[in-house]
Motif scaffolding. Structure first.
Motif, PDB file in Angstrom:
ATOM      1  N   ILE A 112      -4.027   6.990  -5.806  1.00  0.00           N
ATOM      2  CA  ILE A 112      -3.127   7.612  -4.833  1.00  0.00           C
ATOM      3  C   ILE A 112      -3.070   6.773  -3.557  1.00  0.00           C
ATOM      4  CG2 ILE A 112      -2.871   9.620  -3.298  1.00  0.00           C
ATOM      5  CD1 ILE A 112      -3.815  11.351  -5.646  1.00  0.00           C
ATOM      6  N   PHE A 113      -4.206   6.248  -3.112  1.00  0.00           N
ATOM      7  CA  PHE A 113      -4.236   5.380  -1.944  1.00  0.00           C
ATOM      8  C   PHE A 113      -3.393   4.127  -2.157  1.00  0.00           C
ATOM      9  CE2 PHE A 113      -6.262   1.826   0.320  1.00  0.00           C
ATOM     10  CZ  PHE A 113      -6.073   2.256   1.632  1.00  0.00           C
ATOM     11  N   ILE A 114      -3.518   3.496  -3.329  1.00  0.00           N
ATOM     12  CA  ILE A 114      -2.723   2.293  -3.637  1.00  0.00           C
ATOM     13  C   ILE A 114      -1.235   2.620  -3.673  1.00  0.00           C
ATOM     14  CG2 ILE A 114      -2.246   0.579  -5.447  1.00  0.00           C
ATOM     15  CD1 ILE A 114      -4.809   0.046  -3.900  1.00  0.00           C
ATOM     16  N   ILE A 115      -0.863   3.742  -4.241  1.00  0.00           N
ATOM     17  CA  ILE A 115       0.558   4.126  -4.309  1.00  0.00           C
ATOM     18  C   ILE A 115       1.097   4.391  -2.911  1.00  0.00           C
ATOM     19  CG2 ILE A 115       2.113   5.974  -5.074  1.00  0.00           C
ATOM     20  CD1 ILE A 115       0.384   6.148  -7.627  1.00  0.00           C
ATOM     21  N   ILE A 116       0.352   5.082  -2.075  1.00  0.00           N
ATOM     22  CA  ILE A 116       0.811   5.371  -0.704  1.00  0.00           C
ATOM     23  C   ILE A 116       0.979   4.082   0.091  1.00  0.00           C
ATOM     24  CG2 ILE A 116       0.088   6.389   1.503  1.00  0.00           C
ATOM     25  CD1 ILE A 116      -1.065   8.716  -0.115  1.00  0.00           C
ATOM     26  N   ILE A 117       0.038   3.159  -0.004  1.00  0.00           N
ATOM     27  CA  ILE A 117       0.140   1.887   0.719  1.00  0.00           C
ATOM     28  C   ILE A 117       1.340   1.081   0.230  1.00  0.00           C
ATOM     29  CG2 ILE A 117      -1.022  -0.346   1.095  1.00  0.00           C
ATOM     30  CD1 ILE A 117      -2.119   1.924   2.766  1.00  0.00           C
ATOM     31  N   SER A 118       1.558   1.049  -1.078  1.00  0.00           N
ATOM     32  CA  SER A 118       2.693   0.270  -1.592  1.00  0.00           C
ATOM     33  C   SER A 118       4.025   0.905  -1.203  1.00  0.00           C
ATOM     34  CB  SER A 118       2.587   0.099  -3.105  1.00  0.00           C
ATOM     35  OG  SER A 118       2.576   1.348  -3.746  1.00  0.00           O
ATOM     36  N   VAL A 119       4.120   2.226  -1.139  1.00  0.00           N
ATOM     37  CA  VAL A 119       5.360   2.888  -0.705  1.00  0.00           C
ATOM     38  C   VAL A 119       5.602   2.624   0.774  1.00  0.00           C
ATOM     39  CG1 VAL A 119       6.403   5.163  -0.285  1.00  0.00           C
ATOM     40  CG2 VAL A 119       5.358   4.660  -2.495  1.00  0.00           C
ATOM     41  N   ILE A 120       4.578   2.678   1.588  1.00  0.00           N
ATOM     42  CA  ILE A 120       4.732   2.403   3.021  1.00  0.00           C
ATOM     43  C   ILE A 120       5.156   0.960   3.240  1.00  0.00           C
ATOM     44  CG2 ILE A 120       3.432   2.155   5.176  1.00  0.00           C
ATOM     45  CD1 ILE A 120       1.871   4.656   4.379  1.00  0.00           C
ATOM     46  N   MET A 121       4.555   0.025   2.506  1.00  0.00           N
ATOM     47  CA  MET A 121       4.923  -1.389   2.658  1.00  0.00           C
ATOM     48  C   MET A 121       6.349  -1.655   2.164  1.00  0.00           C
ATOM     49  SD  MET A 121       2.490  -2.710   4.169  1.00  0.00           S
ATOM     50  CE  MET A 121       1.777  -4.296   4.010  1.00  0.00           C
ATOM     51  N   ALA A 122       6.787  -0.927   1.153  1.00  0.00           N
ATOM     52  CA  ALA A 122       8.148  -1.123   0.651  1.00  0.00           C
ATOM     53  C   ALA A 122       9.185  -0.558   1.620  1.00  0.00           C
ATOM     54  CB  ALA A 122       8.305  -0.470  -0.719  1.00  0.00           C
ATOM     55  N   GLN A 123       8.879   0.513   2.340  1.00  0.00           N
ATOM     56  CA  GLN A 123       9.837   1.126   3.256  1.00  0.00           C
ATOM     57  C   GLN A 123       9.730   0.591   4.674  1.00  0.00           C
ATOM     58  OE1 GLN A 123       9.372   5.345   3.001  1.00  0.00           O
ATOM     59  NE2 GLN A 123      10.297   5.468   0.960  1.00  0.00           N
ATOM     60  N   ALA A 124       8.727  -0.184   4.975  1.00  0.00           N
ATOM     61  CA  ALA A 124       8.532  -0.695   6.334  1.00  0.00           C
ATOM     62  C   ALA A 124       9.683  -1.563   6.813  1.00  0.00           C
ATOM     63  CB  ALA A 124       7.211  -1.433   6.437  1.00  0.00           C
ATOM     64  N   PRO A 125      10.251  -2.490   6.006  1.00  0.00           N
ATOM     65  CA  PRO A 125      11.359  -3.318   6.516  1.00  0.00           C
ATOM     66  C   PRO A 125      12.612  -2.504   6.848  1.00  0.00           C
ATOM     67  CG  PRO A 125      10.390  -4.330   4.572  1.00  0.00           C
ATOM     68  CD  PRO A 125       9.795  -2.978   4.716  1.00  0.00           C
ATOM     69  N   SER A 126      12.822  -1.344   6.254  1.00  0.00           N
ATOM     70  CA  SER A 126      14.039  -0.577   6.531  1.00  0.00           C
ATOM     71  C   SER A 126      13.956   0.081   7.910  1.00  0.00           C
ATOM     72  CB  SER A 126      14.237   0.489   5.451  1.00  0.00           C
ATOM     73  OG  SER A 126      13.198   1.436   5.497  1.00  0.00           O
ATOM     74  N   TYR A 127      12.805   0.272   8.493  1.00  0.00           N
ATOM     75  CA  TYR A 127      12.670   0.855   9.830  1.00  0.00           C
ATOM     76  C   TYR A 127      12.933  -0.165  10.920  1.00  0.00           C
ATOM     77  CZ  TYR A 127      10.694   4.972   7.624  1.00  0.00           C
ATOM     78  OH  TYR A 127      10.503   6.095   6.859  1.00  0.00           O
TER      79      TYR A 127
END
Length: 128
Positions: A112-127
């Motif tokens: 779950i930690f790995i999935i949350i980090i990868s989702v945050i890193m994938a959405q970071a450039p859109s902000y």
């Protein structure tokens, strides 16, 4: 057993003279090996899972399950040293179950930690 159609005669071996040196008949020594067929009774001691408990305690200790597994493992080892096989088996199986639960909970938390980090890193450039 010899086949019935062949004659069975005992012919003694004699020394033959080759170039003046007589050949002596060979002396054969036999060795008998006694194999003990009585199998000793091997007592199967229960496992205490101490290494697994130490790893769960040091690396993955969700809800203090690693500590509980370590305590039960130490109790199982003490019972085994004291000669109480049934008590060691009981404490060892309890430690085994707690180790399984701690390992599964820690693995699910890690994924779950790995999935949350990868989702945050994938959405970071859109902000930005």
């Amino acid at each position: 057993m010899n086949p019935p159609d062949y004659p069975t005669e005992d012919v003694p071996l004699q020394g033959v003279n080759y170039g003046g040196l007589p050949i002596q008949p060979a002396v054969v020594q036999q060795t008998a090996v006694n194999i003990n067929t009585d199998v000793p009774v091997i007592i199967e001691y229960p496992q205490d899972h101490i290494i697994w408990s130490i790893c769960c305690f040091a690396y993955a200790n969700p809800f203090c399950l690693g500590l509980a597994a370590l305590i039960y493992s130490i109790k199982a080892r003490d019972r085994k040293v004291a000669g109480d096989v049934d008590g060691a088996r009981h404490y060892g199986s309890t430690a085994h179950g707690i180790n399984i639960a701690a390992t599964i909970i820690a693995a699910i938390g890690f994924f779950i930690f790995i999935i949350i980090i990868s989702v945050i890193m994938a959405q970071a450039p859109s902000y930005y």
